[in-house]
Design an enzyme around this catalytic site. Structure first.
Site, PDB file in Angstrom:
ATOM      1  N   ARG A 103      -8.459   0.438  12.941  1.00 56.61           N
ATOM      2  CA  ARG A 103      -7.040   0.066  12.789  1.00 56.61           C
ATOM      3  C   ARG A 103      -6.599  -0.522  14.115  1.00 56.61           C
ATOM      4  O   ARG A 103      -6.639   0.147  15.151  1.00 56.61           O
ATOM      5  CB  ARG A 103      -6.199   1.297  12.438  1.00 56.61           C
ATOM      6  CG  ARG A 103      -4.717   1.049  12.632  1.00 56.61           C
ATOM      7  CD  ARG A 103      -3.836   2.109  12.037  1.00 56.61           C
ATOM      8  NE  ARG A 103      -3.823   2.032  10.589  1.00 56.61           N
ATOM      9  CZ  ARG A 103      -2.915   2.629   9.813  1.00 56.61           C
ATOM     10  NH1 ARG A 103      -1.946   3.352  10.362  1.00 56.61           N
ATOM     11  NH2 ARG A 103      -2.962   2.506   8.505  1.00 56.61           N
ATOM     12  N   HIS A 130      -3.945  -5.080   5.036  1.00 57.52           N
ATOM     13  CA  HIS A 130      -4.148  -3.642   4.812  1.00 57.52           C
ATOM     14  C   HIS A 130      -4.921  -3.491   3.493  1.00 57.52           C
ATOM     15  O   HIS A 130      -4.396  -3.004   2.495  1.00 57.52           O
ATOM     16  CB  HIS A 130      -2.793  -2.936   4.757  1.00 57.52           C
ATOM     17  CG  HIS A 130      -2.864  -1.459   5.016  1.00 57.52           C
ATOM     18  ND1 HIS A 130      -4.049  -0.789   5.245  1.00 57.52           N
ATOM     19  CD2 HIS A 130      -1.882  -0.514   5.083  1.00 57.52           C
ATOM     20  CE1 HIS A 130      -3.790   0.497   5.429  1.00 57.52           C
ATOM     21  NE2 HIS A 130      -2.489   0.692   5.335  1.00 57.52           N
ATOM     22  N   GLN A 133      -5.241  -0.018   1.566  1.00 59.46           N
ATOM     23  CA  GLN A 133      -3.992   0.398   0.927  1.00 59.46           C
ATOM     24  C   GLN A 133      -3.810  -0.334  -0.400  1.00 59.46           C
ATOM     25  O   GLN A 133      -3.447   0.266  -1.416  1.00 59.46           O
ATOM     26  CB  GLN A 133      -2.812   0.097   1.853  1.00 59.46           C
ATOM     27  CG  GLN A 133      -1.470   0.480   1.261  1.00 59.46           C
ATOM     28  CD  GLN A 133      -1.295   1.971   1.116  1.00 59.46           C
ATOM     29  OE1 GLN A 133      -1.414   2.710   2.073  1.00 59.46           O
ATOM     30  NE2 GLN A 133      -1.012   2.429  -0.093  1.00 59.46           N
ATOM     31  N   ASP A 222       8.040  -2.358   1.810  1.00 58.63           N
ATOM     32  CA  ASP A 222       7.444  -1.775   3.019  1.00 58.63           C
ATOM     33  C   ASP A 222       8.487  -1.897   4.132  1.00 58.63           C
ATOM     34  O   ASP A 222       9.492  -2.617   3.984  1.00 58.63           O
ATOM     35  CB  ASP A 222       6.140  -2.528   3.363  1.00 58.63           C
ATOM     36  CG  ASP A 222       5.368  -1.902   4.522  1.00 58.63           C
ATOM     37  OD1 ASP A 222       5.589  -0.710   4.828  1.00 58.63           O
ATOM     38  OD2 ASP A 222       4.547  -2.605   5.142  1.00 58.63           O
ATOM     39  N   CYS A 263       3.698   2.053   0.620  1.00 53.10           N
ATOM     40  CA  CYS A 263       2.485   2.550   1.282  1.00 53.10           C
ATOM     41  C   CYS A 263       2.772   3.755   2.178  1.00 53.10           C
ATOM     42  O   CYS A 263       1.862   4.500   2.514  1.00 53.10           O
ATOM     43  CB  CYS A 263       1.830   1.431   2.080  1.00 53.10           C
ATOM     44  SG  CYS A 263       2.802   0.835   3.464  1.00 53.10           S
ATOM     45  N   ARG A 291      -5.565   6.586  -1.893  1.00 54.49           N
ATOM     46  CA  ARG A 291      -6.238   6.089  -0.693  1.00 54.49           C
ATOM     47  C   ARG A 291      -7.596   6.779  -0.551  1.00 54.49           C
ATOM     48  O   ARG A 291      -8.598   6.159  -0.222  1.00 54.49           O
ATOM     49  CB  ARG A 291      -5.393   6.380   0.570  1.00 54.49           C
ATOM     50  CG  ARG A 291      -4.114   5.578   0.713  1.00 54.49           C
ATOM     51  CD  ARG A 291      -4.387   4.117   0.977  1.00 54.49           C
ATOM     52  NE  ARG A 291      -5.181   3.888   2.182  1.00 54.49           N
ATOM     53  CZ  ARG A 291      -4.696   3.837   3.426  1.00 54.49           C
ATOM     54  NH1 ARG A 291      -3.402   3.982   3.637  1.00 54.49           N
ATOM     55  NH2 ARG A 291      -5.485   3.600   4.461  1.00 54.49           N
TER      56      ARG A 291
HETATM   57  N1  NVA Z   1       3.509  -2.642   7.546  1.00 52.23           N
HETATM   58  C1  NVA Z   1       3.317  -1.326   8.069  1.00 52.23           C
HETATM   59  C2  NVA Z   1       2.359  -0.550   7.229  1.00 52.23           C
HETATM   60  C3  NVA Z   1       2.117   0.854   7.709  1.00 52.23           C
HETATM   61  C4  NVA Z   1       1.114   1.593   6.880  1.00 52.23           C
HETATM   62  C5  NVA Z   1       2.820  -1.409   9.506  1.00 52.23           C
HETATM   63  O1  NVA Z   1       1.950  -2.251   9.795  1.00 52.23           O
HETATM   64  O2  NVA Z   1       3.315  -0.665  10.345  1.00 52.23           O
HETATM   65  N1   CP Z   2      -0.052   3.804   4.494  1.00 49.32           N
HETATM   66  C1   CP Z   2      -0.739   4.039   5.632  1.00 49.32           C
HETATM   67  O1   CP Z   2      -1.654   3.305   6.017  1.00 49.32           O
HETATM   68  O2   CP Z   2      -0.349   5.159   6.276  1.00 49.32           O
HETATM   69  P1   CP Z   2      -0.749   5.627   7.751  1.00 49.32           P
HETATM   70  O3   CP Z   2      -0.117   4.650   8.707  1.00 49.32           O
HETATM   71  O4   CP Z   2      -0.182   7.013   7.865  1.00 49.32           O
HETATM   72  O5   CP Z   2      -2.237   5.615   7.885  1.00 49.32           O
END
Ligand code: NVA
Ligand code: CP
Length: 308
Positions: A103, A130, A133, A222, A263, A291
């Site tokens: 990540r 993502h 997800q 989101d 998500c 997930r």
């Molecule tokens: N769009 C959000 C998703 C988090 C799971 C982010 O990138 O922070």
């Molecule tokens: N939805 C998701 O990816 O959650 P986290 O940021 O908690 O991993």
């Protein structure tokens, strides 16, 4: 299937359905206590350069349930945070582990890691995509609606990593997809280019959430400011506030019985009202659970012993 899961743009429709079918089997096996330790003795390295709850826990628990082991590497505390090139990290981890989940910010970093690693690399979220997800989201929709093809999925809000992956995943699975984003916050041009290669009528991008939500079977939203955009929070609140919220009035325009997905983490009163969130908590937390099953499917397909 390719060696890696970097973005849904790289997957064929058949690949996506193979993952979804395997994910359903994983869920069945886990619920019925059927042994499925297909990754016995294997190790997944998990690199996190951003925060996480769901991704970390679901990958770690998933590896455990598959009979393997997962280890957590924080960007800050490893040599990655001190500037060791991703190309070297890839070659080192390939000597110890059987897969890498990462990540991070730039999609290019994940692509470089995958090019230099001899083991599978899985994207656990970048600024661009993502994919894990959205595989879980598609699984959740198919579970509830018994199909994907022909359903209308709409995304309300920022044209971010989630929007990008939902548009690609939805279109590849034969869904109609609409997105409503404020000007200046459109999905990535690579995704819009991909959408043009699919039958035009199946994708629409508009500014008005009411237009996007009309007759939708699945409504997704989101956060307005993603990880790494904390400094833009106020500017974004002005751009999205009062318009780009999934609330009761918007849901009244969707198909009766429409699902809502998020998500998580969710900001009630911003991208989603507290009432809509609670009314659809069943699907939203099923989505979070999925997930685990979807990623177990991805890890099994990428890291398991290959049939010749
Ligand atoms: N769009 C959000 C998703 C988090 C799971 C982010 O990138 O922070
Ligand atoms: N939805 C998701 O990816 O959650 P986290 O940021 O908690 O991993």
């Amino acid at each position: 299937m390719n060696k890696d899961l970097l973005k849904l743009l790289d997957l064929s429709r058949e690949d996506i359905y193979k993952i979804l079918n395997t994910a359903d089997q994983m869920k069945y096996s886990q619920k019925h206590h059927i042994p499925h330790d297909y990754l016995r003795g294997k190790t997944l390295a998990m690199i996190f350069e951003k925060n996480s709850t769901r991704t970390r826990v679901s990958f770690e628990v998933g590896m455990y349930q598959l009979g393997g082991h997962a280890l957590f590497l924080s960007g800050k505390e490893s040599q990655i945070g001190r500037g060791e090139p991703v190309e070297d990290t890839a070659r080192v981890l390939s000597r110890y582990c059987d897969g890498i989940m990462i990540r991070t910010y730039a999609q290019e970093e994940v692509e470089a890691l995958a090019r230099c690693a001899s083991i599978p690399v899985i994207n656990g979220l970048t600024d661009f995509a993502h994919p894990c997800q959205v595989l879980a989201d598609l699984m959740t929709v198919r579970e509830r609606m018994a199909r994907l093809e022909g359903l209308k999925l709409c995304f309300i809000g920022d044209g971010n990593n989630m929007a990008n992956s939902l548009i690609v995943g939805g279109l590849k699975c034969g869904m109609d997809v609409s997105a409503a984003c404020p000007e200046g916050y459109d999905p990535d041009p690579r995704v819009l280019d991909f959408a043009k290669t699919v039958d035009d009528a199946r994708f629409t991008l508009c500014r008005d959430p009411r237009e996007a939500a009309a007759d939708a079977d699945v409504v997704v939203t989101d956060v307005w400011a993603s990880m790494g955009q904390e400094e833009e929070k106020e500017k974004r609140q002005k751009a999205f506030g009062g318009v780009y919220q999934v609330d009761g009035a918007l849901m009244a325009l969707a198909h009766p019985g429409a699902m809502v997905l998020h998500c998580l983490p969710a900001h009630r009163g911003e991208e989603i009202s507290a009432e809509v969130f609670e009314a659809h908590a069943g699907e939203i937390f099923e989505e979070a659970e999925n997930r685990l099953h979807a990623q177990k499917a991805v890890m099994y397909l990428l890291m398991g012993e290959k049939e010749d």
